[in-house]
Each structure stands twice: as structure tokens, then as C-alpha cells.
Design a protein around this motif. Structure first.
Motif, PDB file in Angstrom:
ATOM      1  N   CYS A  21       0.828  -1.193   0.000  1.00  0.00           N
ATOM      2  CA  CYS A  21       0.000   0.000   0.000  1.00  0.00           C
ATOM      3  C   CYS A  21       0.874   1.260   0.000  1.00  0.00           C
ATOM      4  CB  CYS A  21      -0.931  -0.003   1.210  1.00  0.00           C
ATOM      5  SG  CYS A  21      -2.048   1.409   1.247  1.00  0.00           S
ATOM      6  N   HIS A  22       1.311   1.663  -1.194  1.00  0.00           N
ATOM      7  CA  HIS A  22       2.025   2.943  -1.297  1.00  0.00           C
ATOM      8  C   HIS A  22       1.031   4.097  -1.193  1.00  0.00           C
ATOM      9  CE1 HIS A  22       5.674   0.862  -2.422  1.00  0.00           C
ATOM     10  NE2 HIS A  22       5.044   0.257  -3.405  1.00  0.00           N
ATOM     11  N   SER A  23      -0.140   3.900  -1.815  1.00  0.00           N
ATOM     12  CA  SER A  23      -1.213   4.892  -1.777  1.00  0.00           C
ATOM     13  C   SER A  23      -2.501   4.171  -2.167  1.00  0.00           C
ATOM     14  CB  SER A  23      -0.934   6.027  -2.767  1.00  0.00           C
ATOM     15  OG  SER A  23      -1.171   5.581  -4.094  1.00  0.00           O
ATOM     16  N   LEU A  24      -3.607   4.903  -2.182  1.00  0.00           N
ATOM     17  CA  LEU A  24      -4.885   4.291  -2.551  1.00  0.00           C
ATOM     18  C   LEU A  24      -4.910   3.870  -4.020  1.00  0.00           C
ATOM     19  CD1 LEU A  24      -7.472   6.483  -0.597  1.00  0.00           C
ATOM     20  CD2 LEU A  24      -6.234   4.451   0.136  1.00  0.00           C
ATOM     21  N   LEU A  25      -3.944   4.345  -4.797  1.00  0.00           N
ATOM     22  CA  LEU A  25      -3.862   3.949  -6.202  1.00  0.00           C
ATOM     23  C   LEU A  25      -3.510   2.473  -6.377  1.00  0.00           C
ATOM     24  CD1 LEU A  25      -2.209   7.014  -7.959  1.00  0.00           C
ATOM     25  CD2 LEU A  25      -4.445   6.028  -8.438  1.00  0.00           C
ATOM     26  N   LEU A  26      -3.261   1.792  -5.275  1.00  0.00           N
ATOM     27  CA  LEU A  26      -3.007   0.351  -5.381  1.00  0.00           C
ATOM     28  C   LEU A  26      -4.195  -0.358  -6.037  1.00  0.00           C
ATOM     29  CD1 LEU A  26      -4.351  -1.900  -3.048  1.00  0.00           C
ATOM     30  CD2 LEU A  26      -3.487  -0.063  -1.640  1.00  0.00           C
ATOM     31  N   VAL A  27      -5.402   0.251  -5.954  1.00  0.00           N
ATOM     32  CA  VAL A  27      -6.582  -0.374  -6.573  1.00  0.00           C
ATOM     33  C   VAL A  27      -6.412  -0.486  -8.084  1.00  0.00           C
ATOM     34  CG1 VAL A  27      -8.148   0.372  -4.744  1.00  0.00           C
ATOM     35  CG2 VAL A  27      -7.858   1.803  -6.759  1.00  0.00           C
ATOM     36  N   ASP A  28      -5.669   0.446  -8.698  1.00  0.00           N
ATOM     37  CA  ASP A  28      -5.408   0.378 -10.136  1.00  0.00           C
ATOM     38  C   ASP A  28      -4.784  -0.959 -10.521  1.00  0.00           C
ATOM     39  OD1 ASP A  28      -6.387   2.545 -11.449  1.00  0.00           O
ATOM     40  OD2 ASP A  28      -4.510   3.665 -11.525  1.00  0.00           O
ATOM     41  N   GLY A  29      -3.704  -1.296  -9.807  1.00  0.00           N
ATOM     42  CA  GLY A  29      -2.992  -2.531 -10.102  1.00  0.00           C
ATOM     43  C   GLY A  29      -3.843  -3.765  -9.848  1.00  0.00           C
ATOM     44  N   GLU A  38      -1.784   5.512   9.499  1.00  0.00           N
ATOM     45  CA  GLU A  38      -2.797   6.555   9.318  1.00  0.00           C
ATOM     46  C   GLU A  38      -3.768   6.235   8.175  1.00  0.00           C
ATOM     47  OE1 GLU A  38       0.909   7.816   7.001  1.00  0.00           O
ATOM     48  OE2 GLU A  38       0.446   6.922   8.963  1.00  0.00           O
ATOM     49  N   GLN A  39      -3.444   5.214   7.350  1.00  0.00           N
ATOM     50  CA  GLN A  39      -4.332   4.856   6.240  1.00  0.00           C
ATOM     51  C   GLN A  39      -5.109   3.569   6.495  1.00  0.00           C
ATOM     52  OE1 GLN A  39      -1.820   5.036   2.583  1.00  0.00           O
ATOM     53  NE2 GLN A  39      -3.176   6.732   2.053  1.00  0.00           N
ATOM     54  N   LEU A  40      -4.861   2.928   7.615  1.00  0.00           N
ATOM     55  CA  LEU A  40      -5.506   1.634   7.884  1.00  0.00           C
ATOM     56  C   LEU A  40      -7.022   1.714   7.815  1.00  0.00           C
ATOM     57  CD1 LEU A  40      -3.491  -0.163  10.717  1.00  0.00           C
ATOM     58  CD2 LEU A  40      -4.332  -1.203   8.598  1.00  0.00           C
ATOM     59  N   GLU A  41      -7.582   2.721   8.474  1.00  0.00           N
ATOM     60  CA  GLU A  41      -9.043   2.830   8.518  1.00  0.00           C
ATOM     61  C   GLU A  41      -9.625   3.077   7.126  1.00  0.00           C
ATOM     62  OE1 GLU A  41     -12.607   5.139  10.931  1.00  0.00           O
ATOM     63  OE2 GLU A  41     -10.521   5.596  11.396  1.00  0.00           O
ATOM     64  N   THR A  42      -8.970   3.942   6.349  1.00  0.00           N
ATOM     65  CA  THR A  42      -9.451   4.226   4.990  1.00  0.00           C
ATOM     66  C   THR A  42      -9.402   2.976   4.121  1.00  0.00           C
ATOM     67  OG1 THR A  42      -8.627   6.486   5.170  1.00  0.00           O
ATOM     68  CG2 THR A  42      -9.107   5.698   2.962  1.00  0.00           C
ATOM     69  N   VAL A  43      -8.314   2.232   4.219  1.00  0.00           N
ATOM     70  CA  VAL A  43      -8.191   1.008   3.425  1.00  0.00           C
ATOM     71  C   VAL A  43      -9.277   0.014   3.827  1.00  0.00           C
ATOM     72  CG1 VAL A  43      -6.705  -0.968   2.889  1.00  0.00           C
ATOM     73  CG2 VAL A  43      -5.719   1.326   3.018  1.00  0.00           C
TER      74      VAL A  43
END
Length: 363
Positions: free
Chosen positions: A148-156, A179-184
Motif C-alpha cells: 500500500c504505497h497509496s490508494l492507487l493500489l486499486v489500479d494494479g 494513518e491509512q488503515l481505517e481508509t483502506v
């Protein structure tokens, strides 16, 4: 007559995503449920440095850690070294590797063969051994590991779903910043579920898993160990460069944890400051020897000192690369991975998707 096992191919959207760690953790969970596990890595990436055999280091490591017998290890078909690639490109190697891979299907007995896939979806295509080609040849289900580098991981992951189709039975998102756990969890997981990509695990970022042993730094830097060669198993989590004045350096040193400090061999002030903070090793550049006082203090504090015949910039680049490509072969990491998989991975859902039952409930 023994039944044929099922096959699970673990791949990733990019290299160094944590495939080996996940396979190890999942294998432990499955073995705890009484399942008979085999392991293989068709494409080798880290052959034995001793050159005594063609066994990939990961295969050797897994066989020891998981206590797998010879008949539960699948052979590595080829190593992705430069010479092998060149031979293929020049037309010197016409081997039908998919045909050889079908030998994997001749294994009798066992419940599940865990196969470690290539570093990316495309790697191995030159030899007809891309992730999809391997999956089709052995009729494997696919589990993907994505960092998870960023939310753009969904692209891949969406692109992977298009390629793999129904073979993709789930993904594990690794190395998620806290800090991104909840968003993911609340945003990315439901989105992927809508696109028929089940998320089987969310792994928070771990300084320990990204750490590297002093021993590995010695190897990567071709360093000379000046003292405490018995403490090379210490784990380094961060890197600090001691190039500023000592009061500024001390502020940095006091904030960092389990660090390697790179500084000049003539900077006795910086070296002393580093030894009094959370330092796992001192790395001295320029091949300048430290003073006897520094050696004595490091010896008392059980902190290894390494000397390298490199400039600071080159040294830092090599260490940075080591952090990004760290392997799993330290016991403390193995214990941590087992704990992480037990806490954060839905092993029951994986077993359901593979139609596997715990051995203890079988009739």
C-alpha cells in the motif's frame, strides 16, 4: 490411490511486496489445522551463493522452517539471472518450460501446494512462466499480495483482476501506513469487493519487517567488522547520516530507534554521540580506523563497528536498497509474521475458497 493436491499460486503486483512472508505465515496456519502442505518456486530469484547446488535460497529456507520432506518440495525450473535471460533472448534456449511445469501436477498426496509466483504479473513471460501462465498450467487459484504505497493500489488490483479473472480468489494488502488503515478497511476493501476482489487480509506497516540485520549490511557493503562480530544479528530499522555538527546530530540520534549511523572514520565526536543512543551499528566510511577509545566503548556497549571502503553517498544508497529488498530469514521476523497472519488474515475464508477442510474435522 493418493489424491492430487490443490494449488495456490501467491503472486504480487510489484517485486518485494512480501510474498515470501505471507506464504510462510499462511503455511503455518494451514499446518496448524492439520493440512499436508508442499511448496515450490518455479522461477528462482536467489540461488545459493555457495554455488554448490541449484536450489533457490527461499526453497531451502522454507523446507527447513516448515519441516518439509523432499517429496513436499517442488523443483525450481530456472533462475532469472542475466545469463539465463540472455540465452533466451539470443535463441540459445528453446526449452518449453510450461511443459516441464506440468511435472508439478504429477505430485501425489498432500492437500495443498503453495507456489511462490514471479515478482510481478509480467515477470517470467520470456519463458512462458508469467503468473497467469503458471496458474493456467497447474490449474492454480491465485492470491495476490499488494503493498500500500497509496490508494492507487486499486489500479494494479483491477488490472490484475482483468488478467486473472476467476482464478484470483483474494488479495492481501501489505505495508499499510497506520494513518491509512481505517481508509483502506472502510473504503478500499468494500470497493474491491464490489469488483469481485475479496480482501483476505490487511497488514499494517512494520518497522521490524522492513528492518535489516547488521549481518546483511556487512554482506551488502562488503564491510570489515572492527568489533563485536558476535552481535551481527541486531536488527536495524533506520539509517542516520552523521555529517552535521555534534549537537545537531544528537537531536537526530535521540529521535531515531535501532539505527545504523553512517559517518566518517575521523568523526570521533559523532561516533561517541551515536554510541550513547539507540544505535545498532556504526558504519565508518573512507576506510579510516576509529580511535581505540571508540572501539573500547563500542565493545562495552556491544555495538558492532563496520568499516567500508566506500564514500558516504554510495554507502547510503546500498543500505537504502537493502531496506527495500529485505528478506525474511531472521527468526524474529518469522515469529512476527506468524503472529500477523494469525491476527490479520482470514485463513478460514481462504480455505473455503480452496474447498479445503481442517484435518481434524474430516471423516
Amino acid at each position: 490411490m493418493p489424491k492430487s493436491p490443490k494449488y495456490l499460486l501467491v503472486g504480487s503486483t510489484e517485486a518485494y511486496s512480501g510474498k515470501s512472508a505471507m506464504i510462510l505465515g499462511v503455511a503455518y496456519q494451514l499446518k496448524e489445522r492439520g493440512l499436508d502442505i508442499a511448496y515450490g518456486k518455479p522461477l528462482g530469484t536467489c540461488l545459493s551463493e555457495s554455488g554448490t547446488d541449484a536450489l533457490d535460497e527461499d526453497v531451502r529456507f522454507f523446507s527447513q522452517v516448515l519441516n518439509l520432506s523432499e517429496n513436499r518440495l517442488q523443483p525450481t525450473l530456472l533462475s532469472l539471472d542475466e545469463q539465463t535471460v540472455q540465452n533466451r533472448i539470443q535463441g540459445l534456449d528453446h526449452t518449453n518450460y510450461r511443459q516441464i511445469l506440468t511435472q508439478y501436477l504429477q505430485m501425489q498426496g498432500g492437500d495443498l501446494v503453495l507456489l511462490e509466483g514471479p515478482g510481478t504479473l509480467q515477470e517470467g513471460s520470456l519463458f512462458d512462466l508469467s503468473l497467469l501462465q503458471v496458474a493456467e498450467t497447474v490449474d492454480a487459484s491465485v492470491l495476490l499480495v499488494a503493498r500500500c504505497h497509496s490508494l492507487l493500489l486499486v489500479d494494479g488490483l483491477l488490472a490484475a483482476k482483468q488478467q486473472l479473472g476467476d482464478r484470483l480468489i483474494g488479495v492481501l494488502i501489505n505495508d499499510i501506513p497506520k494513518e491509512q488503515l481505517e481508509t483502506v478497511d472502510k473504503v478500499v476493501r468494500p470497493f474491491l469487493a464490489q469488483h469481485e476482489i475479496p480482501v483476505l487480509g490487511l497488514f499494517p506497516r512494520s518497522d521490524l519487517l522492513r528492518s535489516v540485520s547488521v549481518r546483511e549490511l556487512v554482506h551488502q557493503l562488503n564491510a570489515e567488522v572492527l568489533c563485536r562480530g558476535d552481535r551481527l544479528d541486531l536488527m536495524v530499522e533506520s539509517l542516520t547520516i552523521g555529517a552535521m555538527n555534534v549537537s545537531s546530530a544528537l537531536k537526530y540520534f535521540q529521535k531515531a530507534r535501532n539505527m545504523a549511523v553512517v559517518t566518517g572514520g575521523d568523526r570521533t565526536d559523532i561516533q561517541l554521540a551515536a554510541l550513547e543512543t539507540s544505535t545498532q551499528c556504526l558504519i565508518l566510511t573512507g576506510h579510516l580506523p576509529p580511535t581505540p577509545t571508540i572501539i573500547s566503548r563500542a565493545d562495552d556497549l556491544e555495538i558492532p563497528i563496520l568499516s567500508v571502503d566506500l564514500d558516504t553517498l554510495t554507502t547510503v544508497e546500498i543500505i537504502d536498497r537493502a531496506f527495500g529488498q529485505v528478506r525474511l530469514h531472521e527468526p524474529i521476523k518469522m515469529q512476527y509474521v506468524q503472529q500477523m497472519v494469525a491476527e490479520h488474515f482470514d485463513i478460514d475464508q481462504l480455505m473455503a475458497k480452496l474447498n479445503l477442510e481442517p484435518a481434524v474435522t474430516r471423516q
